[in-house]
Design a protein around this motif. Structure first.
Motif, PDB file in Angstrom:
ATOM      1  N   PHE A 138       0.960  -1.113   0.070  1.00 39.68           N
ATOM      2  CA  PHE A 138      -0.379  -0.321  -0.505  1.00 39.68           C
ATOM      3  C   PHE A 138       0.851   1.248   0.084  1.00 39.68           C
ATOM      4  O   PHE A 138      -0.214   2.567  -0.729  1.00 39.68           O
TER       5      PHE A 138
ATOM      6  N   TYR B  67       1.425   2.929  -3.397  1.00 35.62           N
ATOM      7  CA  TYR B  67       0.513   3.942  -3.793  1.00 35.62           C
ATOM      8  C   TYR B  67       0.562   4.689  -3.090  1.00 35.62           C
ATOM      9  O   TYR B  67       0.092   6.010  -3.995  1.00 35.62           O
ATOM     10  N   HIS B  68       0.582   4.835  -2.055  1.00 36.75           N
ATOM     11  CA  HIS B  68       0.670   6.461  -1.220  1.00 36.75           C
ATOM     12  C   HIS B  68       1.140   6.692  -1.415  1.00 36.75           C
ATOM     13  O   HIS B  68       0.542   8.711  -1.877  1.00 36.75           O
TER      14      HIS B  68
ATOM     15  N   ALA C 233      -8.247   4.806  -1.772  1.00 37.46           N
ATOM     16  CA  ALA C 233      -6.754   3.861  -1.565  1.00 37.46           C
ATOM     17  C   ALA C 233      -6.615   3.374  -0.264  1.00 37.46           C
ATOM     18  O   ALA C 233      -6.378   2.630   0.602  1.00 37.46           O
TER      19      ALA C 233
END
Length: 172
Positions: A71, A74-75, A108
């Motif tokens: 993740f 994506y961040h 997200a």
């Protein structure tokens, strides 16, 4: 799009909304993320489990933290886009650009929390009184994230702020 949004609306997501609605908790989490690199969603997940009088052990936290790498990519990309300006042109493009990025960042976060919720549901967790579990879980997460003793006061501030939210079993 609303159907996929509904599928991601887990009890953990609802708890996260409660946490972020509380100004002091939001502030402490922001400091812990910016100054110490502690994933806010990991802290929220640990606090959520404490709401159900369950404590995490290092293996649990490692399992939750392992998903952070996925993740975080994506961040990082969303953050890089957020820092860029929209193409110069129509006067509304900049605000539209920012609105779309904020929505993408929120989605997200929701996807990550849905993933963490599923991980938590599949793990057998030990019983511990709510306030003890809250302090235990958050301290354990901070340690796994590599936070040192300087983060202690900030972590204690977050714990105090989260204790103001009613435990899930108390009709909340």
């Amino acid at each position: 799009m609303s159907e996929s949004h509904d599928k991601l609306a887990t009890p953990l997501w609802n708890y996260a909304l409660q946490v972020y609605a509380q100004t002091s908790a939001r502030g402490w989490m922001q400091v812990l993320k910016q100054d110490y690199g502690i994933d806010g969603n990991l802290l929220i997940s640990a606090a959520y489990v404490a709401q159900w009088q369950r404590c995490l052990d290092p293996v649990d936290v490692d399992a939750l933290a392992a998903s952070r790498t996925f993740f975080q990519a994506y961040h990082d990309k969303l953050q890089a886009l957020h820092e860029r300006k929209a193409v110069v042109g129509h006067p509304d493009w900049q605000s539209t650009w920012q609105d779309l990025l904020l929505k993408a960042e929120l989605q997200a976060e929701q996807v990550q929390l849905a993933h963490l919720y599923e991980l938590l549901r599949s793990r057998p967790l030990r019983f511990m009184a709510w306030s003890q579990a809250l302090a235990h879980n958050l301290t354990l997460c901070a340690g796994v994230a590599g936070a040192d003793e300087r983060a202690g006061n900030h972590l204690q501030g977050l714990i105090a702020a989260l204790q103001k939210l009613p435990p899930a079993g108390a009709g909340g």
